[in-house]
Design a protein around this motif. Structure first.
Motif, short mmCIF file in Angstrom:
data_model
loop_
_atom_site.label_atom_id
_atom_site.label_comp_id
_atom_site.label_asym_id
_atom_site.label_seq_id
_atom_site.Cartn_x
_atom_site.Cartn_y
_atom_site.Cartn_z
N ASN A 147 26.12 32.82 41.02
CA ASN A 147 25.57 34.07 41.35
C ASN A 147 26.55 35.20 41.57
OD1 ASN A 147 26.15 33.34 43.93
ND2 ASN A 147 24.10 33.04 44.64
N GLY A 148 27.73 34.83 41.84
CA GLY A 148 28.86 35.68 42.15
C GLY A 148 29.33 35.74 43.56
N THR A 149 28.68 34.71 44.40
CA THR A 149 28.97 34.85 45.84
C THR A 149 30.27 33.92 45.95
OG1 THR A 149 27.38 33.08 46.39
CG2 THR A 149 26.64 35.24 46.70
N LEU A 150 31.33 34.34 47.01
CA LEU A 150 32.45 33.53 47.32
C LEU A 150 31.96 32.13 47.91
CD1 LEU A 150 35.37 33.54 47.27
CD2 LEU A 150 35.15 34.42 49.76
N ILE A 151 32.59 31.09 47.28
CA ILE A 151 32.39 29.81 47.80
C ILE A 151 33.63 29.48 48.94
CG2 ILE A 151 32.53 27.37 47.43
CD1 ILE A 151 31.50 27.78 44.46
N ASP A 152 34.79 29.70 48.51
CA ASP A 152 35.98 29.33 49.51
C ASP A 152 37.08 30.26 48.92
OD1 ASP A 152 37.15 28.46 51.65
OD2 ASP A 152 37.17 26.35 50.87
N LYS A 153 38.31 30.25 49.75
CA LYS A 153 39.48 30.90 49.37
C LYS A 153 40.53 29.86 49.90
CE LYS A 153 42.41 34.56 49.76
NZ LYS A 153 42.79 36.01 50.02
N ILE A 154 41.36 29.66 49.10
CA ILE A 154 42.72 28.95 49.31
C ILE A 154 43.96 29.88 49.49
CG2 ILE A 154 44.55 27.41 48.54
CD1 ILE A 154 42.23 25.83 47.15
N LEU A 174 53.28 28.30 42.39
CA LEU A 174 52.97 28.25 43.61
C LEU A 174 52.50 29.34 44.07
CD1 LEU A 174 55.83 25.79 45.09
CD2 LEU A 174 53.28 25.40 44.70
N ASN A 175 53.03 30.52 43.77
CA ASN A 175 52.92 31.92 44.45
C ASN A 175 51.64 32.63 44.01
OD1 ASN A 175 55.34 31.66 45.21
ND2 ASN A 175 56.10 32.48 43.53
N TYR A 176 50.54 31.61 44.35
CA TYR A 176 49.07 32.16 44.10
C TYR A 176 48.27 31.79 45.04
CZ TYR A 176 50.49 33.49 39.30
OH TYR A 176 51.30 34.26 38.55
N ALA A 177 47.15 32.48 45.35
CA ALA A 177 46.08 32.39 46.21
C ALA A 177 44.75 31.95 45.26
CB ALA A 177 45.70 33.23 47.30
N PHE A 178 43.83 31.33 45.79
CA PHE A 178 42.66 31.05 44.64
C PHE A 178 41.42 31.22 45.56
CE2 PHE A 178 45.95 28.35 43.25
CZ PHE A 178 46.21 28.47 41.92
N GLU A 179 40.30 31.90 44.64
CA GLU A 179 39.24 32.09 45.29
C GLU A 179 38.15 31.26 44.12
OE1 GLU A 179 39.40 36.33 47.43
OE2 GLU A 179 38.49 36.17 45.42
N PHE A 180 37.08 30.68 44.67
CA PHE A 180 35.80 29.95 43.94
C PHE A 180 34.61 30.61 43.99
CE2 PHE A 180 39.19 26.95 45.37
CZ PHE A 180 39.76 26.66 43.83
N TYR A 181 34.01 30.82 43.01
CA TYR A 181 32.83 31.52 43.04
C TYR A 181 31.49 30.63 42.67
CZ TYR A 181 35.19 35.63 44.11
OH TYR A 181 36.15 36.62 44.77
N HIS A 182 30.35 30.82 43.17
CA HIS A 182 28.95 30.17 42.65
C HIS A 182 28.69 31.03 41.42
CE1 HIS A 182 27.98 27.70 46.08
NE2 HIS A 182 28.17 28.73 46.97
N PHE A 201 32.10 24.01 34.34
CA PHE A 201 33.43 24.90 35.33
C PHE A 201 32.49 25.93 36.08
CE2 PHE A 201 33.16 26.86 31.25
CZ PHE A 201 33.19 28.24 31.67
N ILE A 202 33.43 26.23 37.09
CA ILE A 202 32.78 27.45 37.84
C ILE A 202 34.00 28.49 37.66
CG2 ILE A 202 31.31 26.20 39.44
CD1 ILE A 202 33.68 26.58 41.39
N LYS A 203 33.78 29.81 37.98
CA LYS A 203 34.66 30.85 37.98
C LYS A 203 35.46 30.67 39.21
CE LYS A 203 33.82 35.08 39.33
NZ LYS A 203 33.56 36.73 39.19
N ALA A 204 37.05 30.82 38.95
CA ALA A 204 37.93 30.87 40.08
C ALA A 204 38.87 32.18 39.70
CB ALA A 204 38.84 29.53 39.90
N VAL A 205 39.44 32.76 40.91
CA VAL A 205 40.33 33.74 40.77
C VAL A 205 41.55 33.40 41.28
CG1 VAL A 205 40.75 36.29 41.80
CG2 VAL A 205 38.32 35.28 40.88
N ARG A 206 42.61 33.61 40.55
CA ARG A 206 44.04 33.51 41.03
C ARG A 206 44.85 34.81 41.33
NH1 ARG A 206 48.93 30.58 37.63
NH2 ARG A 206 48.75 32.33 36.36
#
Length: 158
Positions: A28-35, A18-26, A75-80
């Motif tokens: 082209n490397g631009t940020l789609i959204d953040k949780i 649970l102890n994670y935030a997430f980011e999702f990317y297009h 899939f797309i790139k996500a960051v945890r």
């Protein structure tokens, strides 16, 4: 950042995930959204009309490894991004992982297993968005499995 109150924290098997935030990317490397963390779902996942998956799995497999094995088709790139007990994010420890556009829960579990993962973050849309942390080894009912951990579940508190 503050913890939202509509997602309970429990002592389930995957509680530490649970102890994670997430980011999702297009692509082209631009940020789609953040949780921002448990109880948050961001904006992008709130409806599938904006390109978000109806069924998706955030799988903790290295993005580059997934590209090598699967290409970039599903899939797309996500960051945890981990955070501590005071909700301070630690971007120096972030991981590039993937958000799989899945055909089904069984499909997502199979992909996660193929990478040697024992859990994934499952999300689906059926008029509202949920996000659960689920084990991938068994094909149990995730809603009845005691090891399932709720990351986000919408409840109307009115």
């Amino acid at each position: 950042m503050t913890q939202k109150t509509n997602t309970p924290k429990t002592m389930a098997t995957y509680n530490k995930e649970l102890n994670y935030a997430f980011e999702f990317y297009h692509d082209n490397g631009t940020l789609i959204d953040k949780i921002d963390g448990p109880g948050d779902i961001g904006y992008w996942l709130t409806t599938p009309d904006n390109g978000a998956p109806i069924y998706g799995a955030i799988i903790p497999v290295a993005y580059k490894l997934a590209q090598e094995k699967m290409g970039n088709e599903r899939f797309i790139k996500a960051v945890r991004i981990p955070f501590d007990e005071e909700w301070n994010e630690h971007p120096e420890a972030k991981e590039e992982i993937i958000l799989l556009y899945a055909d089904s829960l069984a499909d997502a579990k199979q992909v996660a297993r193929s990478f040697g993962c024992d859990f994934m973050y499952w999300t689906e849309w059926d008029g509202t968005r949920i996000m659960l942390i689920v084990g991938v080894e068994d094909d149990t009912d995730i809603y009845k499995d005691p090891s399932t951990e709720t990351y986000y579940f919408y409840t109307d508190n009115n």
